[in-house]
Scaffold this active site. Structure first.
Site, PDB file in Angstrom:
ATOM      1  N   HIS A 198      56.315  15.719  78.828  1.00  0.00           N
ATOM      2  CA  HIS A 198      56.637  15.584  80.254  1.00  0.00           C
ATOM      3  C   HIS A 198      56.611  14.137  80.725  1.00  0.00           C
ATOM      4  O   HIS A 198      57.001  13.845  81.862  1.00  0.00           O
ATOM      5  CB  HIS A 198      55.663  16.423  81.091  1.00  0.00           C
ATOM      6  CG  HIS A 198      56.280  16.995  82.334  1.00  0.00           C
ATOM      7  ND1 HIS A 198      57.322  16.399  83.002  1.00  0.00           N
ATOM      8  CD2 HIS A 198      55.987  18.130  83.025  1.00  0.00           C
ATOM      9  CE1 HIS A 198      57.641  17.120  84.061  1.00  0.00           C
ATOM     10  NE2 HIS A 198      56.853  18.187  84.091  1.00  0.00           N
TER      11      HIS A 198
ATOM     12  N   ASP B 169      61.635  16.043  81.858  1.00  0.00           N
ATOM     13  CA  ASP B 169      61.233  16.870  82.995  1.00  0.00           C
ATOM     14  C   ASP B 169      61.675  18.316  82.781  1.00  0.00           C
ATOM     15  O   ASP B 169      62.446  18.627  81.860  1.00  0.00           O
ATOM     16  CB  ASP B 169      61.828  16.320  84.289  1.00  0.00           C
ATOM     17  CG  ASP B 169      61.210  14.989  84.686  1.00  0.00           C
ATOM     18  OD1 ASP B 169      60.017  14.776  84.386  1.00  0.00           O
ATOM     19  OD2 ASP B 169      61.919  14.155  85.282  1.00  0.00           O
TER      20      ASP B 169
END
Length: 436
Positions: free
Chosen positions: A408, A412
């Site tokens: 992350h 995303d």
């Protein structure tokens, strides 16, 4: 009788030396051509060295834990024939000379701790140990470096990068030392706190082998490096299953080997990566390295219970037959410890088939320095809603879960979720009439 040299073979462009980890034969033993004689280890992979010809192992020139350079003679084999293809006297002189050079250059003053592993048990290749010795880097300091090699092994590039940045970041001096700007040494215990584990009656202690230790280090490092997130989709792969059932017998008859679901999935992943190349990246500090090549790793379970990840280089450039043959070849040689260092390095994305063990889904750990790994679950027949021009119906379909773990920091939810969804759509839209 003639005598030939058993030579340390070339094992990849970046591998100049290897450590002998085990002799499978003793002096005086009879050996067959292509029979494994010894086991070696580099910073990328463990492998065996076979005998070039049948004969008798006359003399072993290096012992376990010795460092041997590529091209050096490891042993003398006595074979049938007249004359000598390699005079034994010069070879016997060559081996002590090689040992002497190694001792004078990089390994003479290494501690026993560095000769085999770092304090935490991390394997250190001969080249890494040599550089560390010259730079005055201790085993404790090496334990602070996150390796990008197989199972978290420190590669030459990792160590060079570390040395270039060494000392640029100052830390608080050790207690009682107000003058030192050197980083305080980190002990293995400080770097990896150990929980106190009580022993119960009848409990058995099993020592981890070296590969298991490296896997443990690599997995722990990955979890502490990447912000792991996992997205899931369920794919209707009925068309894919029906197509494979239709062609598998003719394919095996024509090609002499089976076609599995793995190459089909690899093909879909490669196609999706070409459409979404930002999933095929690595993180270096505050920069992103966008990979030009699509090199797919395939996690492979070994008979020992350990794990290795051979790599299909430029998977997007192969057709389905090429992918199928490559998958079968790498998997077979992985299970027989026949992979070269180059074949387990350079991966940019990894696929792991948890369905092999009957699991329907999984949350795999990212294979550093990659930023994503996909788990493929078991294919199961399930009732599902089928949309038709005449309304919805319920039918029996072949369903499979896909899960994508991604970093992350740079991937995303939009990209991660879209990517795994795209792989699912490619598999769902498989052409039932496809020729192979």
């Amino acid at each position: 009788m003639a005598e030939i040299e058993l030579i340390m073979p070339k094992m990849g462009e970046s591998v100049a030396e290897a450590t002998i980890t085990n002799w499978l034969k003793a002096e005086g033993d009879t050996i067959e051509a292509e029979e494994p004689v010894l086991e070696i280890a580099t910073d990328k992979v463990d492998s065996e060295i076979p005998a070039p010809e049948s004969g008798i192992l006359k003399k072993i020139l290096f012992q376990v834990d010795d460092v041997v350079k590529v091209g050096d003679a490891i042993a003398i084999i006595e074979v049938e024939g007249s004359g000598s293809t390699s005079a034994p006297a010069p070879v016997e002189e060559k081996a002590p000379k090689a040992v002497e050079e190694l001792q004078q250059s990089s390994t003479a003053v290494l501690t026993e701790e560095l000769t085999k592993n770092s304090p935490s048990g991390k394997f250190l290749s001969p080249l890494v140990r040599s550089i560390a010795e010259k730079e005055g880097i201790s085993g404790q300091e090496l334990d602070q470096i996150s390796g990008t090699g197989l199972n978290n092994r420190i590669t030459k590039e990792d160590l060079v990068n570390y040395i270039e940045n060494r000392g640029k970041t100052t830390v608080a001096p050790a207690k009682g030392d107000t003058k030192s700007n050197e980083p305080a040494p980190v002990t293995a215990a400080a770097a990896k706190p150990q929980a106190v584990v009580p022993m119960g009656d009848g409990d058995e202690i099993i020592q981890m082998d070296r590969m298991r230790k490296m896997i443990s280090d690599h997995m722990t490092m990955s979890k502490s490096t990447s912000a792991h997130v996992t997205s899931f989709v369920e794919a209707d792969v009925t068309e894919m299953v029906m197509w494979r059932n239709k062609v598998k017998n003719s394919y095996e008859k024509r090609e002499g080997e089976k076609i599995t679901f793995t190459p089909i999935i690899m093909e879909a992943v490669a196609k999706a990566i070409k459409e979404m190349p930002m999933i095929n990246v690595s993180v270096s500090g505050d920069t992103i390295i966008k990979r030009k090549h699509i090199n797919l790793g395939m996690a492979t379970a070994l008979p020992s219970g350990n794990l290795i990840v051979p790599v299909i280089k430029d998977a997007d450039q192969m057709n389905l037959v090429g992918l199928s043959k490559k998958v079968n070849d790498l998997a077979n040689r992985a299970r027989n410890n026949k992979l070269s260092p180059d074949e387990v390095s350079g991966g940019t994305f990894t696929v792991t088939n948890v369905g092999t063990f009957g699991n329907v889904m999984g949350t795999p750990i990212i294979n550093q320095p990659q930023v994503a790994i996909m788990a493929v679950g078991a294919i199961r027949k399930k009732p599902a809603v089928i949309e038709t021009p005449f309304g919805d119906t319920i039918g029996v379909r072949h369903m499979m879960f896909l899960s994508l773990s991604y970093d992350h920091r740079v991937v995303d939810g939009s990209l991660g979720g879209s990517f795994v969804q795209r792989v699912a759509r490619i598999l769902e839209e498989f052409d039932l009439n496809r020729e192979i």
